[in-house]
Design a protein around this motif. Sequence first.
Motif, PDB file in Angstrom:
ATOM      1  N   ALA A 203       3.279  30.950 -28.574  1.00 11.46           N
ATOM      2  CA  ALA A 203       2.881  30.046 -27.715  1.00 11.46           C
ATOM      3  C   ALA A 203       3.531  28.745 -27.542  1.00 11.46           C
ATOM      4  O   ALA A 203       4.140  28.095 -26.983  1.00 11.46           O
ATOM      5  CB  ALA A 203       1.491  29.802 -27.489  1.00 11.46           C
ATOM      6  N   GLY A 204       3.575  28.294 -29.128  1.00 11.14           N
ATOM      7  CA  GLY A 204       4.107  26.933 -29.379  1.00 11.14           C
ATOM      8  C   GLY A 204       5.553  26.828 -29.065  1.00 11.14           C
ATOM      9  O   GLY A 204       6.060  25.927 -28.586  1.00 11.14           O
TER      10      GLY A 204
ATOM     11  N   CYS B  25      -1.705  25.451 -29.667  1.00 12.25           N
ATOM     12  CA  CYS B  25      -1.610  26.690 -29.857  1.00 12.25           C
ATOM     13  C   CYS B  25      -1.972  27.304 -31.192  1.00 12.25           C
ATOM     14  O   CYS B  25      -1.063  27.419 -31.928  1.00 12.25           O
ATOM     15  CB  CYS B  25       0.082  26.795 -29.399  1.00 12.25           C
ATOM     16  SG  CYS B  25       0.624  26.065 -27.987  1.00 12.25           S
ATOM     17  N   THR B  26      -2.992  27.353 -31.502  1.00 18.52           N
ATOM     18  CA  THR B  26      -3.663  27.563 -33.022  1.00 18.52           C
ATOM     19  C   THR B  26      -3.652  28.890 -33.261  1.00 18.52           C
ATOM     20  O   THR B  26      -4.161  29.184 -34.365  1.00 18.52           O
ATOM     21  CB  THR B  26      -4.900  26.555 -32.930  1.00 18.52           C
ATOM     22  OG1 THR B  26      -5.581  26.987 -32.019  1.00 18.52           O
ATOM     23  CG2 THR B  26      -4.602  25.135 -33.290  1.00 18.52           C
TER      24      THR B  26
ATOM     25  N   TYR C 242      -4.316  20.425 -23.492  1.00 15.56           N
ATOM     26  CA  TYR C 242      -4.056  21.920 -23.156  1.00 15.56           C
ATOM     27  C   TYR C 242      -3.927  23.151 -24.212  1.00 15.56           C
ATOM     28  O   TYR C 242      -3.796  22.658 -25.196  1.00 15.56           O
ATOM     29  CB  TYR C 242      -2.618  21.917 -22.522  1.00 15.56           C
ATOM     30  CG  TYR C 242      -2.503  20.575 -21.461  1.00 15.56           C
ATOM     31  CD1 TYR C 242      -2.588  20.994 -20.113  1.00 15.56           C
ATOM     32  CD2 TYR C 242      -2.318  19.546 -21.805  1.00 15.56           C
ATOM     33  CE1 TYR C 242      -2.473  19.808 -19.170  1.00 15.56           C
ATOM     34  CE2 TYR C 242      -2.342  18.247 -20.689  1.00 15.56           C
ATOM     35  CZ  TYR C 242      -2.230  18.648 -19.478  1.00 15.56           C
ATOM     36  OH  TYR C 242      -2.402  17.660 -18.391  1.00 15.56           O
ATOM     37  N   LEU C 243      -4.327  24.197 -23.756  1.00 16.10           N
ATOM     38  CA  LEU C 243      -4.544  25.214 -24.761  1.00 16.10           C
ATOM     39  C   LEU C 243      -3.392  26.522 -24.050  1.00 16.10           C
ATOM     40  O   LEU C 243      -3.191  26.965 -22.954  1.00 16.10           O
ATOM     41  CB  LEU C 243      -5.870  25.808 -24.803  1.00 16.10           C
ATOM     42  CG  LEU C 243      -6.949  25.059 -24.988  1.00 16.10           C
ATOM     43  CD1 LEU C 243      -8.428  25.646 -24.845  1.00 16.10           C
ATOM     44  CD2 LEU C 243      -6.847  24.515 -26.493  1.00 16.10           C
ATOM     45  N   ALA C 244      -2.939  27.287 -25.126  1.00 14.35           N
ATOM     46  CA  ALA C 244      -2.358  28.272 -24.785  1.00 14.35           C
ATOM     47  C   ALA C 244      -2.218  29.275 -26.220  1.00 14.35           C
ATOM     48  O   ALA C 244      -2.273  28.920 -27.148  1.00 14.35           O
ATOM     49  CB  ALA C 244      -0.761  27.888 -24.542  1.00 14.35           C
ATOM     50  N   GLY C 245      -1.978  30.619 -25.826  1.00 11.75           N
ATOM     51  CA  GLY C 245      -1.944  31.377 -26.875  1.00 11.75           C
ATOM     52  C   GLY C 245      -3.188  32.184 -27.233  1.00 11.75           C
ATOM     53  O   GLY C 245      -4.329  31.771 -26.458  1.00 11.75           O
ATOM     54  N   ASP C 246      -3.224  32.686 -28.288  1.00  9.65           N
ATOM     55  CA  ASP C 246      -4.690  33.500 -28.763  1.00  9.65           C
ATOM     56  C   ASP C 246      -5.603  32.538 -28.927  1.00  9.65           C
ATOM     57  O   ASP C 246      -6.883  32.906 -28.886  1.00  9.65           O
ATOM     58  CB  ASP C 246      -4.276  34.392 -29.820  1.00  9.65           C
ATOM     59  CG  ASP C 246      -3.784  35.665 -29.613  1.00  9.65           C
ATOM     60  OD1 ASP C 246      -3.734  36.041 -28.549  1.00  9.65           O
ATOM     61  OD2 ASP C 246      -3.318  36.384 -30.495  1.00  9.65           O
ATOM     62  N   GLY C 247      -5.254  31.302 -29.394  1.00 14.45           N
ATOM     63  CA  GLY C 247      -6.499  30.352 -29.496  1.00 14.45           C
ATOM     64  C   GLY C 247      -7.185  29.918 -28.425  1.00 14.45           C
ATOM     65  O   GLY C 247      -8.254  29.401 -28.510  1.00 14.45           O
ATOM     66  N   ALA C 248      -6.881  30.240 -27.126  1.00 22.12           N
ATOM     67  CA  ALA C 248      -7.374  30.049 -26.162  1.00 22.12           C
ATOM     68  C   ALA C 248      -8.117  31.296 -25.390  1.00 22.12           C
ATOM     69  O   ALA C 248      -8.348  31.363 -24.131  1.00 22.12           O
ATOM     70  CB  ALA C 248      -6.372  29.500 -24.854  1.00 22.12           C
TER      71      ALA C 248
END
Lengths: 464, 371
Positions: free
Chosen positions: A11-12, A113-114, A299-305
Amino acid sequence: MRIAVVGAGPAGVRAVEVLAAAGHRPIWIDEAPEGGGRVYQRPPAPLRRDARALYGFEAKRATALHAAFDALKARADWRPETLAWHIRPGAKRLHTLHRGAQDVVEYDAALLCTGAMDRVVPVPGWTLPGVTTLGGAQIALKAQGCGIGRRVVFLGSGPLLWLVAYQYAKAEAEVAAVLDTTPFATKAAAAPGLLRGGATFAKGLYYIGWLRARRVRVAEGVTPLAIEGGAEGVTGLRWRDAGGREHAVACDAVGLGWGLRPEAQLADLAGIPFRFDALQHNWVPVRDAAGRTPVAGHYLAGDGAGIGGAEVAELAGARAALALLQDAGQAVEAATVARLDAALARQQRFRAALDRAFPFPAHLAAGLPDDAILCRCEGLRAGDLRAAARAGNAAGPAPEMNRAKAFSRTGMGRCQGRVCGAAAAEILAAELGQPVEAIGRLRGQPPVKPMPIAAPRPASEPVP
Amino acid sequence: MTTECEVLVLGGGGAGCSAALHLAQRGVRVVLLERGLVGSQASGVNYGGVRQQGRNPAELPIARRSRELWGRLKDITGTEAEFTVTGHLKLARGDAEEAELIAYLDVAKRHGLPLRLVGRNAIHREYPWLGPAVVAGSFAPDDGSANPRLLAPALAQAARAAGAEIREHTKVVAQHHAAGQFELVSEAGQTFRAPVLLNMAGFWGGAVAEAFGEPVPVRPLSPNMAVTEPIPYFIEPNLGVVGGNVYLRQIPRGNVIIGGGHGESDPAAPWARPLPEVTLEVLELAVQLVPELAGTQVIRSWSGIDGKMPDGIPVIGPSRTTPGLFHAFGFSGHGFQLGPAIGAIMSELVLDGRTDIPLDAFRIDRFPPAA
C-alpha cells in the motif's frame, strides 16, 4: 503540502508512487530497513536468493514492488528503521524513533499503511519454545533462510496455512501435518465466491493438491487439544478430528495462525472510529472505499484498514493517495480513479468469500481451558480473565474489555493485547453471555510498540 | 421514571464511592450517579501513590485518617487493592530542595507523621541505585502505593453490598433545587430526587457548583503517566522529588510506573492523553533519579481528567448557597490517597452535621468572586 506516509509495504509503495508522480515529496516512514512490507520482505543482502525461490507465484509482484520502491526512495524523504510511535491528529504531528533518536514529523496530510499481523488463538502449550505464528514461520524462511524446526506441524486456517506449509515442504522441511480448523463444508459453501478470485483461488487449490500429492498428513475441521513439550521445546501436538477421534503427532515446532488482524494502533491514536466487521471478525478503522476517514487529513490503505491482502493493498494505496490529492484540490485522472474503484470492488467480493471460507474460530478461543495461558506477556490464564467477569470479583464484574483489562491485566503487557486481544474478547464475551462486538475493544495508548528509555544525558551536555 | 432516596452522590470516583459506602453502612438510602464506569477518570488512572508526606499541612488530618482506612481496606471491601506499605522516599536534587525536606520535618512532627531524613552520606549507601543527581531524601515508612484501577470499583462493590445503588452510565444533564429537594435529570430522561446532594464530580464538580450559584476557578488536570515492561525488582520505596516534576514506583511483578507533568484533555468528550514531549522529558528526569532505568522499554502511557484548584487543595464542605448540598472536588492531582477518608467525612457532615477533621481551608468561598 507536507505529506507523511507510514509504511512501505504494497500500500505504501503504490501510495508514494502516486504522490511522487503528482510532484510531492512525502516523508516516508517504515520500521524495516527496506521497502516491501512483511509480505514481500527482502532478506538482508548476504542472504539474497532469487525471487522465484523466495516468493513463489508472487515473485513477479514482489519484484515489481521492490523495483518501484527502489526507484521511489530518492523521490521521497525515506526514513527506514523508524517507528512512528504516536500521532496527534489535532496538532498533525507524528512522533518517531530511529535508532534511539526521537523526532517529530509535522504534516498536513497523513496516509497510514501500517499493515497487519498474525491473528492467534491460544492453544494449551502455545507458549512453549518452538511455537511461532504462520507469518513468523514464513518470515524465518524468507528473510533468514531457515525454518522454525525440522519436523513442523502447521495449525490454523486461512490461505496462509496452506501457503506456508507448501513453502516449508518445498524448502525440504518435514511437514508433519497440516491441521485446518475450518471444516471442509464451510470452505465448499464459499467456493462459488472464491472462484471470483481466479488466480488466487487456483493457487490455493494448487498448494493443497501439491501437499496431498506428496502424502503430507492433512486434516480439516480439527480441534487442537494441546501442544506438548517442556523447557526443551515442543515434542508433539494432540488434536481431535471432525469425527471426534483423538490423534497425536510428533513434531519439534508448530506454526499457527488464523488469518490476520489489522495493525491499526496509529489509526486508533489518530482518533479514527472503529467498527466491528462481522465477516472478518475484526475491529477495523472506519474509512470509505477510497481510504478517507472521518478525521480530516488522515487516510488509510492496506491491511491496516481492514484485511484485504497484498493485491488489494497495492490498489488501495494508490486510491488513497489519489483521494488525498483530490481533497487537496489537485486534479487527478478520472479514468485512473474509476479503474482502481472497479478493481477494488471486484476484489472486495472475493475477499468476502474468503472470509466466509475461513471464519475466525471464535468457539476455539472462547473454549480455551481455564488453566491455559491466555495473555503471555502477563502470564495470565483464561481462568484469570473469566474470574474478572464474575460478580464475585472483589471489584465487581467487568462489563467490557477495558475494565476486564484493568481488573485482570489481560492485554497490559508488552504487546498491549495485539496478540491475545482477539481471543480475550471471545472469552470475556462468552463469560458475560454477550456478542463479542458488544463488549468493546482494547483502547490504544502510545507508544504503539515498546520504546526504550534513553540513556541519561552526559553531565557535560547542556539541557536544550 | 423517578428515583427517590435520602442522599444523591454525583460522581463515582474513589471519594464518591467511599461516601456511598459510608452512608449505606449507616442505613441511609443512597444513590450514586456516574457518567461512565466508576473510577474511570482521576481515581482510576492516577499514579497510585498512597502518600502522606509532602502534603499541604491542611490535608494532613484527612490523609492521616485515610491512611487508617487504607490499612483496613481488605476488611472494608474484600480487597486491599494491592495496597503495599513500601514507604515513600522524597528526594532532593540540590541544596534548595534539601532545605525543603528539612523544613517539612516540623510539619510532619506536628501531625504525628513518622518521617526520617536520609542525609547526603546515607542516601547512596541505603539506596545504591540512585543517581548522582540525588543529594538527600526523606523517608515516610507508613506510606506506599496501591492499584488505582481497583480502588473505586472495590469501594463501589462494597457500597452495593451495604445497600447503596450505584448507577453507572448515568450522565446528569440538569440539576435543580426546590422545596428542599434536589432533582437531577439524566441524559436518558430518568429523574432522581433527594433532600441531600453530594457533589463529588471531580473536574466537572465545578459546573455543578456553578449551577448552584457558587462558581470556583477549577481547571482540568491530566496526569502524564507511563509504565515500563517488567524488570527485576529493586526499587522498593515509592519515589518522589521536591517540586513533584517526576515520581516513580516499581511493583513487585517488575513494572515501573513513571509520572510527571501534564497531558492534554477535552473534558467535554471526555478524552485525555499524555503528551509525547512531556513523556520524554519525564523519562529523562526518571533516568536521572535511577540511571539503571536506561534501556528499559516503555510499553504504555495514559492519562485521565482531574480538577485543579489555583491553590492546589480541594473544595470540601457545605455549600454557601444551597442547604443540603455538600462539595468535595478539585483534588488537584492528589486525591487518590484521600478518597476513602473523604467518603467518611462526607457521611459525617450529612448525618452528624459535623466532623472532627478541620475543613476551613477547603471552604468553597475562599476564592475571590470572578470579575
